[in-house]
Design a protein around this motif. Structure first.
Motif, short mmCIF file in Angstrom:
data_model
loop_
_atom_site.label_atom_id
_atom_site.label_comp_id
_atom_site.label_asym_id
_atom_site.label_seq_id
_atom_site.Cartn_x
_atom_site.Cartn_y
_atom_site.Cartn_z
N PRO A 391 0.85 -1.40 0.12
CA PRO A 391 -0.10 0.04 -0.08
C PRO A 391 1.00 1.35 -0.08
O PRO A 391 0.44 2.39 -0.71
CB PRO A 391 -0.66 0.02 1.30
N VAL A 392 2.10 1.42 0.67
CA VAL A 392 2.80 2.50 0.82
C VAL A 392 3.37 2.97 -0.53
O VAL A 392 3.49 4.08 -0.80
CB VAL A 392 3.82 2.49 2.04
N ARG A 393 3.80 1.68 -1.29
CA ARG A 393 4.25 1.86 -2.67
C ARG A 393 3.38 2.37 -3.65
O ARG A 393 3.51 3.43 -4.57
CB ARG A 393 5.07 0.92 -3.36
N GLN A 394 1.93 1.99 -3.41
CA GLN A 394 0.90 2.32 -4.27
C GLN A 394 0.63 4.03 -4.06
O GLN A 394 0.27 4.38 -5.15
CB GLN A 394 -0.21 1.48 -4.19
N GLY A 395 0.49 4.16 -2.79
CA GLY A 395 0.25 5.63 -2.54
C GLY A 395 1.24 6.48 -2.87
O GLY A 395 0.90 7.72 -3.47
N TYR A 396 2.49 6.45 -2.51
CA TYR A 396 3.66 6.84 -2.97
C TYR A 396 3.59 7.10 -4.66
O TYR A 396 3.75 8.56 -5.08
CB TYR A 396 4.87 6.16 -2.67
N GLU A 397 3.50 6.09 -5.39
CA GLU A 397 3.39 6.12 -6.78
C GLU A 397 2.17 7.23 -7.30
O GLU A 397 2.32 7.88 -8.49
CB GLU A 397 3.45 5.06 -7.62
N LEU A 398 1.10 6.84 -6.40
CA LEU A 398 -0.30 7.88 -7.12
C LEU A 398 0.03 9.25 -6.79
O LEU A 398 -0.26 10.37 -7.32
CB LEU A 398 -1.39 7.28 -6.04
N VAL A 399 0.59 9.59 -5.64
CA VAL A 399 1.01 11.05 -5.12
C VAL A 399 1.96 11.68 -6.31
O VAL A 399 2.04 12.73 -6.76
CB VAL A 399 1.53 11.16 -4.00
N SER A 401 2.36 10.65 -9.60
CA SER A 401 1.52 10.79 -10.69
C SER A 401 0.58 12.01 -10.79
O SER A 401 0.24 12.61 -11.71
CB SER A 401 0.81 9.55 -11.04
N ALA A 402 0.20 12.35 -9.56
CA ALA A 402 -1.27 13.31 -9.58
C ALA A 402 -0.39 14.74 -9.14
O ALA A 402 -0.93 15.62 -9.64
CB ALA A 402 -2.14 12.96 -8.45
N MET A 403 0.61 14.57 -8.52
CA MET A 403 1.13 16.00 -7.84
C MET A 403 2.66 16.36 -8.29
O MET A 403 3.17 17.30 -7.74
CB MET A 403 1.06 15.89 -6.18
N GLY A 404 3.32 15.28 -8.84
CA GLY A 404 4.63 15.75 -9.30
C GLY A 404 5.73 14.71 -8.57
O GLY A 404 5.39 13.97 -7.50
N VAL A 405 6.67 14.63 -9.13
CA VAL A 405 7.63 13.55 -8.99
C VAL A 405 8.12 13.53 -7.54
O VAL A 405 8.62 12.71 -6.76
CB VAL A 405 8.80 13.19 -9.92
N GLY A 406 8.57 14.85 -7.10
CA GLY A 406 8.96 15.06 -5.82
C GLY A 406 7.94 15.24 -4.78
O GLY A 406 8.23 15.53 -3.46
N ALA A 407 6.59 15.26 -5.00
CA ALA A 407 5.91 15.35 -4.00
C ALA A 407 5.75 14.54 -2.64
O ALA A 407 5.36 14.87 -1.74
CB ALA A 407 4.12 15.41 -4.62
N PRO A 408 5.91 13.25 -2.88
CA PRO A 408 6.10 12.63 -1.47
C PRO A 408 7.21 12.71 -0.76
O PRO A 408 7.24 12.23 0.43
CB PRO A 408 6.34 10.98 -2.27
N GLY A 409 8.23 13.60 -1.26
CA GLY A 409 9.43 13.81 -0.42
C GLY A 409 9.62 15.53 -0.15
O GLY A 409 10.66 15.99 -0.33
N MET A 410 8.45 16.02 0.53
CA MET A 410 8.27 17.52 0.65
C MET A 410 9.54 17.70 2.02
O MET A 410 9.59 16.83 2.93
CB MET A 410 7.02 17.89 1.35
N LEU A 411 10.39 18.77 1.74
CA LEU A 411 11.03 19.37 2.82
C LEU A 411 10.48 20.13 3.69
O LEU A 411 9.66 21.01 3.25
CB LEU A 411 12.34 19.78 2.06
N GLN A 412 10.60 19.95 4.91
CA GLN A 412 9.90 20.78 6.08
C GLN A 412 10.90 22.01 6.40
O GLN A 412 11.84 21.66 6.90
CB GLN A 412 9.47 20.15 7.24
N ILE A 413 10.53 23.21 6.33
CA ILE A 413 11.36 24.27 6.83
C ILE A 413 10.53 24.74 7.97
O ILE A 413 9.43 25.28 8.04
CB ILE A 413 11.34 25.32 5.90
N VAL A 414 11.07 24.88 9.35
CA VAL A 414 10.78 25.54 10.67
C VAL A 414 11.71 26.90 10.56
O VAL A 414 12.79 26.71 10.91
CB VAL A 414 10.76 24.55 11.58
N THR A 415 10.77 27.60 10.94
CA THR A 415 11.57 29.01 11.27
C THR A 415 10.72 30.22 12.03
O THR A 415 9.34 29.91 12.07
CB THR A 415 12.11 29.82 9.95
#
Length: 690
Positions: A391-399, A401-415
């Motif tokens: 399931p994790v891979r299916q969800g990852y690949e779905l994100v 295809s729908a939102m862009g190749v880098g969408a599953p790996g968002m970088l978080q910036i806290v400031t």
């Protein structure tokens, strides 16, 4: 031990019952995460996110909801989102549940959304939380709506399950093969069964020990996987060496207790030294500030400790009790079997007559196989390490295809809020960043805000490292960058930084142990050096297979273009430990004959004649155990099995049975020479009996 067998059996029975009661829960009790570099910037971001942003950290669970036919605002899709929200809210381990947000977690076409369940527990507990709810979440799929839990916690949940299943399958396959090799090596069903009984005792004790230890500090579930493998391999190694020597002594003396005493005074010392070498090699891994890596080493060390204890107490008690019955169920050829193998004696004599061709030949092969190491690349594993239907891979690949190749790996910036605008501007202008989400203020009045930067590349892409470095360099000083990709990169950097230190510590401690045991500087240097050579050759083969993809189709995997990041640190310690194991068996036997005769020729020929069959049988068992992991589907156990199997094969065949004996022949008396001042400093250790 033989004279107090009832006490030994009683104590072991109590220990195994006590620890065995905890053992069945080992896989469900142990921790599922811990792949992080403690103290790194990314871990600081995770802690801030969990404290101030409702748990929206890298450990948060992302539930991907998608429908080809209906948008997210369709009543049917909304019902699924409501059901998922209710399910997650009911579990106290999940923090704030954030519905899909336009421009942040909803795809441009409106058909895919990400429901975020914050982490209100440790990263290990979040993996267990996913274990508990992922089936219920995926069961919400239906009527054209798909539901997949994804994110780092879900990744480790599916990843650990796939690896656990592969480990169990491989262990089940290896036991019959191991028993067959044991029967062939010993020629007796009883003698062949003793190593397996010893291994079972070590496994039960280490499993229960890990469960108890986990109640004090989180222990990675991978610790048990590696402990199972090493307990089987080393337990059989040690039992082979002890039982073979016991049978020889019993044949000569006819007295079981005298035979046990002689065995433990000779082979027993070698086993102690071997066990200490393994423990020392693995202890160096504890320097890495990564909980999963450290506890994997702890798991193996615990298993080795129990196996060593059983070898030095339980096994001699059993042998003393069995006496001549150790040969029960003998095959016809076993009656002709001698401890001093005529075939290995002839092989030793051949090496004695022609040392240079064999030494140069084996050296050239090992160096040639080691050369590819110079081009070795390492990185943390990609999503491809989990099965395609997870399931994790299916969800990852779905994100993706729908939102862009880098969408599953968002970088978080806290400031701090004062630097939010500047941080957003810098992040948006950074090469490799596709978009930056609007700043989200903390709800607790801390004055912090969080932004999410979406990369233009897959989280496992090599370019991600450059993007992260550039971001951290350009952002205001108060801004911290984290997220799952950053945690992987920070861990990889820590592993790379600690690798030279770990190699140095292992080599120095390995040399010192050999020096203390053998009392001879030259042979201690040579024994350590050839172990390093076989380790380099194993990694060279690993580079050709797993990075370059040679044989990938045959082995059934898609190469990632790199070796998994923990490989160099962890496999180096494991391979070196195994290599030194065989070094000790050969050199301790050779030294025993040198002490008895003072003749270096007799020492290296008889050393090979008395230990060659045991080394070959032990190596065959290890190769069989490790190569069964090559048949698994997940890449990490396949990688581990092939690397360790190749290492043992190269080490046993080219180093212990060719190169090291020829070096003993070429160095002669010098191999065993020791200056008087060193002999005075070192404790006196002798491998000869009587």
């Amino acid at each position: 031990m033989a004279g107090r067998a009832r006490w030994v059996f009683g104590i072991w029975l109590i220990a195994l019952v006590a620890l065995g009661a905890a053992a069945p829960s080992v896989f469900s009790s142990l921790a599922g995460a811990g792949w992080q570099a403690n103290g790194s910037e990314s871990v600081q971001v995770r802690e801030l996110a969990e404290e101030h942003f409702g748990g929206n950290s890298s450990a948060a669970v992302q539930v991907v909801v998608h429908s080809d036919a209906a948008p997210l605002d369709d009543p049917a899709v909304q019902r699924v989102l409501d059901d998922a929200t209710a399910l997650l809210t009911a579990d106290p381990r999940f923090g704030e549940v954030i519905a899909p947000q336009p421009g942040m977690s909803i795809s441009p076409d409106g058909h895919t959304g990400i429901l975020i369940a914050g982490a209100d527990a440790s990263s290990d507990d979040m993996v267990k939380a996913v274990d508990d709810v992922k089936d219920e979440l995926t069961a919400l799929s239906g009527d054209g709506v798909e539901v997949y839990p994804t994110g780092a916690s879900a990744l480790w949940s599916d990843f650990n399950k796939a690896n656990h299943d592969a480990m169990i399958q491989a262990e089940m396959m290896s036991w019959p093969v191991t028993l067959a090799i044991m029967v062939l090596a010993f020629g007796s069903l009883v003698a062949a069964g003793l190593p397996l009984l010893l291994t079972m005792a070590g496994l039960i004790a280490s499993a229960g020990g890990l469960v108890l230890l986990n109640s004090v500090t989180p222990i990675s579930v991978w610790a048990m996987n590696f402990a199972m493998m090493f307990a089987l391999a080393l337990g059989i190694d040690y039992a082979l060496f002890i039982v073979a020597r016991f049978r020889d002594a019993l044949r000569r003396t006819g007295d079981p207790r005298a035979a046990v005493a002689e065995t433990m005074d000779t082979a027993g010392k070698a086993v102690v030294l071997s066990g200490l070498t393994v423990l020392v090699s693995l202890s160096a891994v504890l320097l890495v500030p990564a909980p999963a890596v450290r506890t994997m080493a702890v798991g193996i060390m615990l298993a080795v400790t129990f196996v060593l204890a059983a070898t030095l107490t339980l096994l001699p008690a059993v042998l003393g009790t069995l006496g001549s019955k150790v040969n029960a169920g003998s095959l016809p050829y076993a009656k002709r079997q001698q401890h001093r193998s005529p075939r290995f004696a002839a092989w030793g004599a051949l090496l004695d007559r022609h040392p240079w061709p064999f030494a140069i030949g084996s050296l050239l092969v090992l160096v040639a196989l080691s050369v590819p190491v110079l081009g070795l690349k390492v990185a943390m594993p990609s999503i491809q390490v989990v099965p395609a239907d997870a399931p994790v891979r299916q969800g990852y690949e779905l994100v993706q295809s729908a939102m862009g190749v880098g969408a599953p790996g968002m970088l978080q910036i806290v400031t701090p809020a004062a630097a939010a605008e500047a941080s957003a501007t810098v992040a948006a202008a950074t090469e490799g960043i596709a978009a930056v989400t609007p700043p989200v203020p903390a709800g607790d009045g801390s004055g912090l805000v969080m932004l999410q930067a979406i990369p233009t590349v897959d989280p496992s892409d090599e370019a991600m490292g450059s993007i992260l470095t550039q971001l951290r360099s350009d952002l205001p000083e108060q801004a911290l960058v984290g997220g799952a990709p950053a945690e992987n990169l920070d861990l990889q950097q820590a592993l790379n930084d600690y690798l030279p230190l770990i190699i140095g510590v292992i080599l120095i401690l390995g040399f010192v142990l050999l020096l203390v045991a053998l009392q001879a500087p030259l042979i201690a240097v040579l024994g350590t050096g050839v172990s390093l050579l076989s380790t380099g050759a194993a990694f060279g083969v690993a580079k050709l297979i797993f990075q370059d993809g040679h044989g990938a189709e045959l082995l059934g995997f898609t190469p990632q273009g790199f070796l998994n990041g923990w490989g160099p640190v962890f496999f180096f310690a494991m391979i070196f430990a195994i290599a030194m194991d065989y070094t000790v068996f050969l050199l301790s036997t050779a030294k025993e004959h040198y002490e008895r005769t003072g003749d270096p020729k007799i020492a290296h020929i008889d050393g090979l004649a008395h230990s060659g069959r045991v080394i070959l049988a032990a190596a065959a068992v290890m190769v069989a155990v490790f190569f069964t992991f090559a048949l698994s589907d997940p890449l990490p156990p396949k990688e581990m099995g092939i690397i360790l199997g190749v290492a043992v094969l190269l080490d046993a065949v080219l180093v212990r049975l060719v190169l090291l004996p020829t070096l003993l022949r070429l160095t002669g008396h010098a191999a065993w020479w020791s200056p008087a001042w060193l002999r005075r400093v070192l404790p006196r250790i002798s491998f000869s009996h009587g």
